[in-house]
Design an enzyme around this catalytic site. Structure first.
Site, PDB file in Angstrom:
ATOM      1  N   ASP A 111       0.727  -1.311   0.034  1.00 51.38           N
ATOM      2  CA  ASP A 111       0.010  -0.092  -0.218  1.00 51.38           C
ATOM      3  C   ASP A 111       0.791   1.208  -0.089  1.00 51.38           C
ATOM      4  OD1 ASP A 111      -2.423  -1.306   0.004  1.00 51.38           O
ATOM      5  OD2 ASP A 111      -2.264  -1.693   2.190  1.00 51.38           O
ATOM      6  N   GLU A 159      -7.553   8.496  15.763  1.00 52.71           N
ATOM      7  CA  GLU A 159      -8.085   7.643  14.917  1.00 52.71           C
ATOM      8  C   GLU A 159      -7.880   6.422  15.316  1.00 52.71           C
ATOM      9  OE1 GLU A 159      -6.633   5.778  10.707  1.00 52.71           O
ATOM     10  OE2 GLU A 159      -6.542   7.852  10.629  1.00 52.71           O
ATOM     11  N   ARG A 197       7.205   2.138   9.164  1.00 55.27           N
ATOM     12  CA  ARG A 197       7.040   3.226   8.710  1.00 55.27           C
ATOM     13  C   ARG A 197       8.308   4.248   8.969  1.00 55.27           C
ATOM     14  NH1 ARG A 197       0.385   3.494   9.058  1.00 55.27           N
ATOM     15  NH2 ARG A 197       0.060   1.553   7.864  1.00 55.27           N
ATOM     16  N   GLN A 254      -1.182  -3.466  13.689  1.00 59.85           N
ATOM     17  CA  GLN A 254      -2.849  -3.466  13.501  1.00 59.85           C
ATOM     18  C   GLN A 254      -3.610  -4.538  13.115  1.00 59.85           C
ATOM     19  OE1 GLN A 254      -3.215  -0.053  10.749  1.00 59.85           O
ATOM     20  NE2 GLN A 254      -3.539  -1.610   9.102  1.00 59.85           N
ATOM     21  N   SER A 260      -9.242   3.021  10.321  1.00 62.48           N
ATOM     22  CA  SER A 260      -9.336   3.407   8.725  1.00 62.48           C
ATOM     23  C   SER A 260      -9.980   2.395   8.035  1.00 62.48           C
ATOM     24  CB  SER A 260      -8.097   4.062   8.075  1.00 62.48           C
ATOM     25  OG  SER A 260      -8.436   4.528   6.718  1.00 62.48           O
ATOM     26  N   ASP A 314     -13.069   7.166   8.383  1.00 61.97           N
ATOM     27  CA  ASP A 314     -12.037   6.912   9.613  1.00 61.97           C
ATOM     28  C   ASP A 314     -12.922   6.936  11.143  1.00 61.97           C
ATOM     29  OD1 ASP A 314      -9.747   6.865   8.089  1.00 61.97           O
ATOM     30  OD2 ASP A 314      -9.147   8.940   8.562  1.00 61.97           O
TER      31      ASP A 314
END
Length: 345
Positions: A57, A259, A111, A126, A262, A246
């Site tokens: 992604d 958040e 990330r 996640q 998503s 979200d």
């Protein structure tokens, strides 16, 4: 650039041992509830995928993936996953998952371009989930139904935490509020997207903001989304664009919105063509994943990600994600956090 929020007078409600016990119990309880609510089967996920196949992604399109060469493949490059939205849809097809059923997995990512802070870490964990949609369900009503079921699992989990640690009082409302990002803009036209989220989350406690990625009436987007997984361009029953969004809650410790998930109905052939064109990404049409979707080889699905550490952080009333997971933090952040009573792992 790192940024630290230091809640005045902060003191963790749980010690380290209680925190570790709470993390395990939350993860076990919530994923079982999520699986039962959406009829999801657990599957094993990759930590990395081959570069250049369109499977990884792109998030907002600017984050660089961590890459490394594979000796046995003539130094072909692999990428650490950012998330698994495209991989999950391929997996639904490979496993021939039936309509109305799906998969979930533990997604672990790195990330390296994240701006570190109370909510953002280099390490991302996640639950990624994906569900084969019933026919004729590409609509807002179905999206809301799925969101409510996920939120119901969140409410049950919060009560379980209270039963385990009575010092932590439940604060989530029983029902989640839905609002489109365009409605949010009209409600607070002089505020930034971040400020609008804070105001609406503080007002309702838990909100699902619909239509993340498409242009609003002011010519801007609420937040960026890649063009090839969520559908942010279809006109829905309310007359606004988007079948994604979200899930945000009000974090009483940080006094801001957070958040937690998503998610959205995924693109079909027509919407991916349109969104690739809008973002000038039409060159992706020849990638492995994109060709399969355009050839009609992949099932129509809905899916998303739910932050594990963020969820635990919210339930255990922690001020920093580093109180939940072990990661790398700038030394000045560690020092400042310690001075503010925030002890990072």
């Amino acid at each position: 650039m790192s940024y630290l929020i230091k809640p005045q007078g902060y003191k963790a409600l749980l010690n380290v041992n209680q925190t570790e016990m709470g993390i395990k119990q939350i993860k076990d309880f919530f994923q079982q509830n999520l699986s039962s609510e959406l009829r999801l089967r657990r599957t094993t996920a990759p930590l990395f995928v081959l570069q250049g196949m369109g499977i990884n992604d792109d998030l907002s399109g600017v984050e660089r993936a961590v890459t490394f060469p594979i000796k046995e493949l003539n130094d072909a490059k692999a990428e650490i996953v950012h998330s698994l939205a495209k991989w999950k849809r391929l997996t639904l097809n490979i496993h021939q998952i039936e309509e109305g059923y799906g998969i979930y997995t533990d997604m672990n990512a790195i990330r390296s371009d994240e701006e570190l802070g109370n909510l953002h870490s280099l390490y991302v964990d996640q639950w990624d989930w994906e569900l084969v949609m019933p026919k004729n369900s590409r609509n807002l009503a179905y999206l809301r139904q799925i969101v409510r079921r996920i939120y119901a699992a969140m409410v049950r989990t919060e009560y379980m935490v209270y039963e385990m640690f009575p010092v932590i009082k439940p604060i989530l409302p029983q029902d989640i509020t839905f609002i489109h990002s365009e409605e949010l803009l009209q409600l607070y036209p002089d505020k930034s997207p971040r400020e609008r989220e804070d105001l609406i989350a503080q007002k309702y406690g838990a909100v699902f903001i619909i239509g993340i990625g498409g242009k609003l009436s002011n010519g801007e987007i609420h937040d960026n989304r890649a063009p090839d997984y969520d559908d942010w361009s279809t006109v829905n029953e309310d007359g606004y664009k988007g079948l994604n969004g979200d899930l945000i809650v009000w974090n009483s410790v940080l006094e801001r919105s957070v958040e937690l998930s998503s998610m959205g109905i995924r693109v079909d052939k027509e919407t991916m063509e349109l969104q690739l064109k809008e973002r000038n990404n039409e060159d992706r049409r020849n990638l492995f994943f994109h060709k399969k979707l355009l050839n009609g080889e992949l099932p129509q699905s809905i899916g998303g990600g739910i932050g594990q550490s963020r969820l635990c952080m919210f339930y255990l009333r922690k001020a920093h994600i580093g109180e939940i997971q072990s990661s790398i933090w700038p030394e000045d952040m560690r020092r400042e956090a310690s001075e503010a009573g925030i002890h990072l792992m």
